[in-house]
Design a protein around this motif. Structure first.
Motif, mmCIF file in Angstrom:
data_model
loop_
_atom_site.group_PDB
_atom_site.id
_atom_site.type_symbol
_atom_site.label_atom_id
_atom_site.label_comp_id
_atom_site.label_asym_id
_atom_site.label_seq_id
_atom_site.Cartn_x
_atom_site.Cartn_y
_atom_site.Cartn_z
ATOM 1 N N GLU A 335 0.833 -1.193 0.000
ATOM 2 C CA GLU A 335 0.000 0.000 0.000
ATOM 3 C C GLU A 335 0.873 1.250 0.000
ATOM 4 O O GLU A 335 1.846 1.365 0.737
ATOM 5 C CB GLU A 335 -0.917 0.004 1.225
ATOM 6 N N GLY A 336 0.523 2.216 -0.872
ATOM 7 C CA GLY A 336 1.257 3.462 -0.962
ATOM 8 C C GLY A 336 2.330 3.476 -2.041
ATOM 9 O O GLY A 336 2.859 4.551 -2.362
ATOM 10 N N ASP A 337 2.701 2.336 -2.611
ATOM 11 C CA ASP A 337 3.688 2.308 -3.698
ATOM 12 C C ASP A 337 3.137 3.072 -4.893
ATOM 13 O O ASP A 337 1.975 2.909 -5.278
ATOM 14 C CB ASP A 337 4.003 0.868 -4.113
ATOM 15 N N ARG A 338 4.012 3.896 -5.502
ATOM 16 C CA ARG A 338 3.613 4.681 -6.671
ATOM 17 C C ARG A 338 4.149 4.001 -7.925
ATOM 18 O O ARG A 338 5.304 3.581 -7.980
ATOM 19 C CB ARG A 338 4.123 6.110 -6.582
ATOM 20 N N VAL A 339 3.296 3.907 -8.930
ATOM 21 C CA VAL A 339 3.683 3.270 -10.177
ATOM 22 C C VAL A 339 3.241 4.150 -11.340
ATOM 23 O O VAL A 339 2.388 5.034 -11.188
ATOM 24 C CB VAL A 339 3.060 1.871 -10.311
ATOM 25 N N VAL A 340 3.860 3.914 -12.493
ATOM 26 C CA VAL A 340 3.461 4.620 -13.713
ATOM 27 C C VAL A 340 2.107 4.068 -14.145
ATOM 28 O O VAL A 340 1.901 2.849 -14.181
ATOM 29 C CB VAL A 340 4.505 4.424 -14.823
ATOM 30 N N SER A 341 1.187 4.965 -14.485
ATOM 31 C CA SER A 341 -0.177 4.534 -14.774
ATOM 32 C C SER A 341 -0.489 4.397 -16.254
ATOM 33 O O SER A 341 -1.466 3.747 -16.619
ATOM 34 C CB SER A 341 -1.182 5.502 -14.143
#
Length: 367
Positions: A335-341
């Motif tokens: 939870e909270g990991d940022r990824v390219v969308s």
């Protein structure tokens, strides 16, 4: 000697040409190397965050719509159609007359049987009155009674035969297309019209045996059909087969759906979701943030160093259930990991990126 000089001149010219070509290519290679050695500008990307959502667990399947009652009405006795009492597409109730067959011979036969029964009744009454006075024997009385009972039975038989000349709706439902014409002779068992009970209606589908513990009587079912795009129909599981198919290792499940407007028709192909009553926390991402690959699904995880520079790392993930445009992440992220969308194909591992838009912030702004 002259030939040797010409050959030497050709060799020199060829050497100059090839030298020029190789020199130009060497120059281009040097320029490319110099450009690659220079720091590349970061790629502009959109980002999203892996978030926990409360989902109702569901099992996806495909099935077909079936009528609660659905048959082709046929005749039990042969005859000529005298009258057709319905139109294609009519809604009928139990007992409504559909067709009448020519019954002139059967009516005459019934009149004969009734006359015979009346005569037998009179004979039985006369013998019955004489028996107490010993004017007739017990055997004569028994014979008269048997003749009377047989005559009444023949009357009932003739009435039943006559009633079969009138074909009625066996249950409430909607009629299909008329398959016969007035004046037509129809043999026994000729299809006359299709009738289906459309409200409520059944939804039959199959599940793998491993999914059986996730389904029970009373669970909510939602379904969509191609014939009614954009609309979802809701019902509940009403029956589960008691055995598993040994060839396919699947079990048949039946749901019942209200269908007051008759939009669902028998034979329609449907996509089914069986929902469990409890909810659970699920880590999710948008579909666009995941790259689906034969060798495993992955995302581009955004990492930031101490200097504030952001780079992407290719991270393998295990995906699970799909609801709408969100996909459950079983493993690989927290939870909270940022990824390219978006636009994953133009990225490579280790590439610098700059976040131009956060999908999460855009969603909050739109709300």
């Amino acid at each position: 000697m002259r030939t040797f000089r010409r050959f030497l001149v050709v060799i020199v010219i060829l050497g100059l040409v090839l030298g020029g070509i190789f020199g130009y290519k060497f120059y281009q290679f040097g320029q490319m190397k110099e450009q690659m050695s220079q720091p590349q500008p970061p790629a502009e990307v959109s980002a999203t965050t892996a978030t926990l959502e409360q989902w109702t667990p569901s099992v996806k399947a495909v099935g077909s719509i079936e009528a609660v009652n659905g048959i082709r009405v046929a005749n039990e006795v042969p005859g000529v159609i005298e009258q057709i009492e319905f139109e294609s597409g009519d809604t009928v109730e139990t007992g409504d007359v559909l067709i009448r067959l020519d019954s002139e011979i059967d009516e005459a036969a019934l009149r004969t049987r009734r006359a015979e029964a009346q005569l037998a009744a009179q004979e039985f009454k006369r013998v019955e009155d004489l028996l107490p006075r010993r004017a007739v024997s017990q055997s004569q009385f028994d014979e008269a009674k048997a003749n009377y009972d047989a005559a009444r039975a023949r009357v009932n038989e003739a009435e039943a035969q006559l009633n079969k000349k009138v074909i009625r709706a066996p249950f409430d439902g909607n009629l299909g297309l008329r398959l016969v014409d007035q004046g037509e002779y129809i043999a026994t068992g000729t299809p006359i019209v299709e009738i289906n009970m459309l409200d409520p209606i059944y939804l039959d589908y199959t599940l793998s045996e491993k999914e059986l513990p996730r389904v029970d009587i009373g669970y909510q079912v939602t379904t969509t059909v191609a014939a009614v795009p954009g609309e979802t129909f809701t019902g509940e599981v009403t029956a589960i087969n008691t055995s598993v198919n040994p060839q396919s290792r699947t079990v048949r499940v039946r749901a019942t759906l209200p269908n007051p407007e008759g939009k669902l028709r028998p034979g329609m192909f449907s996509t089914v979701m069986t929902r469990q009553p409890d909810q659970r926390d699920v880590l999710t991402l948008p579909r666009t943030a995941i790259s689906y690959n034969t060798y495993g699904d992955y995302v581009f995880l955004i990492e930031e160093n101490d200097e504030g520079q952001k780079t992407v790392t290719r991270r393998s993930v295990t995906t699970g259930e799909v609801q709408g445009d969100r996909v459950a992440i079983v493993s690989g992220l927290e939870e909270g990991d940022r990824v390219v969308s978006k636009a994953l194909l133009r990225l490579r591992a280790g590439q610098r990126v700059e976040i131009q838009q956060s999908d999460d912030e855009s969603a909050e702004a739109s709300d």
